[in-house]
Motif scaffolding. Structure first.
Motif, short mmCIF file in Angstrom:
data_model
loop_
_atom_site.label_atom_id
_atom_site.label_comp_id
_atom_site.label_asym_id
_atom_site.label_seq_id
_atom_site.Cartn_x
_atom_site.Cartn_y
_atom_site.Cartn_z
N ASN A 190 2.67 14.05 -0.63
CA ASN A 190 2.63 13.07 -1.71
C ASN A 190 1.65 11.96 -1.35
O ASN A 190 1.58 11.55 -0.20
CB ASN A 190 4.01 12.44 -1.92
CG ASN A 190 5.05 13.44 -2.36
OD1 ASN A 190 4.75 14.42 -3.02
ND2 ASN A 190 6.29 13.18 -1.99
N VAL A 191 0.94 11.47 -2.34
CA VAL A 191 0.05 10.33 -2.18
C VAL A 191 0.39 9.34 -3.29
O VAL A 191 0.47 9.73 -4.45
CB VAL A 191 -1.44 10.72 -2.27
CG1 VAL A 191 -2.33 9.49 -2.17
CG2 VAL A 191 -1.79 11.74 -1.21
N SER A 192 0.60 8.09 -2.92
CA SER A 192 0.95 7.06 -3.91
C SER A 192 0.12 5.81 -3.67
O SER A 192 -0.20 5.46 -2.54
CB SER A 192 2.43 6.69 -3.80
OG SER A 192 3.25 7.78 -4.12
N SER A 193 -0.19 5.13 -4.77
CA SER A 193 -0.90 3.86 -4.66
C SER A 193 0.12 2.73 -4.76
O SER A 193 1.15 2.85 -5.42
CB SER A 193 -1.96 3.73 -5.75
OG SER A 193 -1.37 3.76 -7.03
N ILE A 194 -0.20 1.64 -4.07
CA ILE A 194 0.68 0.48 -4.04
C ILE A 194 -0.16 -0.75 -4.30
O ILE A 194 -1.24 -0.93 -3.70
CB ILE A 194 1.38 0.36 -2.67
CG1 ILE A 194 2.22 1.61 -2.44
CG2 ILE A 194 2.23 -0.90 -2.60
CD1 ILE A 194 2.83 1.69 -1.07
N VAL A 195 0.33 -1.62 -5.18
CA VAL A 195 -0.29 -2.92 -5.41
C VAL A 195 0.47 -3.91 -4.55
O VAL A 195 1.70 -4.01 -4.63
CB VAL A 195 -0.23 -3.33 -6.90
CG1 VAL A 195 -0.79 -4.73 -7.08
CG2 VAL A 195 -0.99 -2.33 -7.76
N VAL A 196 -0.27 -4.63 -3.71
CA VAL A 196 0.32 -5.59 -2.79
C VAL A 196 -0.12 -7.00 -3.21
O VAL A 196 -1.31 -7.23 -3.44
CB VAL A 196 -0.12 -5.31 -1.34
CG1 VAL A 196 0.51 -6.32 -0.38
CG2 VAL A 196 0.23 -3.89 -0.93
N GLN A 197 0.85 -7.91 -3.30
CA GLN A 197 0.56 -9.31 -3.64
C GLN A 197 0.76 -10.17 -2.40
O GLN A 197 1.80 -10.07 -1.73
CB GLN A 197 1.49 -9.79 -4.75
CG GLN A 197 1.24 -11.21 -5.20
CD GLN A 197 -0.07 -11.37 -5.95
OE1 GLN A 197 -0.35 -10.62 -6.87
NE2 GLN A 197 -0.88 -12.33 -5.54
N VAL A 198 -0.25 -10.97 -2.08
CA VAL A 198 -0.19 -11.91 -0.96
C VAL A 198 -0.78 -13.24 -1.40
O VAL A 198 -1.46 -13.31 -2.43
CB VAL A 198 -0.98 -11.38 0.26
CG1 VAL A 198 -0.45 -10.06 0.74
CG2 VAL A 198 -2.46 -11.28 -0.02
N LYS A 199 -0.52 -14.29 -0.64
CA LYS A 199 -1.22 -15.55 -0.90
C LYS A 199 -2.66 -15.37 -0.44
O LYS A 199 -2.91 -14.73 0.59
CB LYS A 199 -0.56 -16.69 -0.13
CG LYS A 199 0.79 -17.08 -0.66
CD LYS A 199 1.33 -18.28 0.08
CE LYS A 199 2.68 -18.68 -0.50
NZ LYS A 199 3.24 -19.85 0.21
#
Length: 71
Positions: free
Chosen positions: A2-11
């Motif tokens: 499986n391959v998944s994309s992730i959106v990461v939020q940081v300051k």
């Protein structure tokens, strides 16, 4: 696999530190992002969903990460 994309939020001020942490630990692959908005796109790979979830949780626990969600 499986391959998944992730959106990461940081300051924005933590962007480079988080990016370096991801590159160092090898849990995910950094692709691109927007430093000013504090958003980055990474991908994870796993043999099954359980492995992917473990990697997602690891990303979420990385110091400086506000949120990380699969897309």
């Amino acid at each position: 696999m499986n391959v998944s994309s992730i959106v990461v939020q940081v300051k924005p001020e933590n962007y480079e530190n988080v990016k370096e942490a991801f590159e160092k630990d090898g849990v995910c692959d950094y692709h691109f992002g927007d430093v000013e908005k504090g958003k980055m796109i990474v991908t994870i790979e796993g043999e099954n969903v359980d492995e992917e979830i473990k990697k997602l949780v690891s990303i979420q626990k990385t110091p400086g990460v506000i949120a990380a969600d699969m897309m």
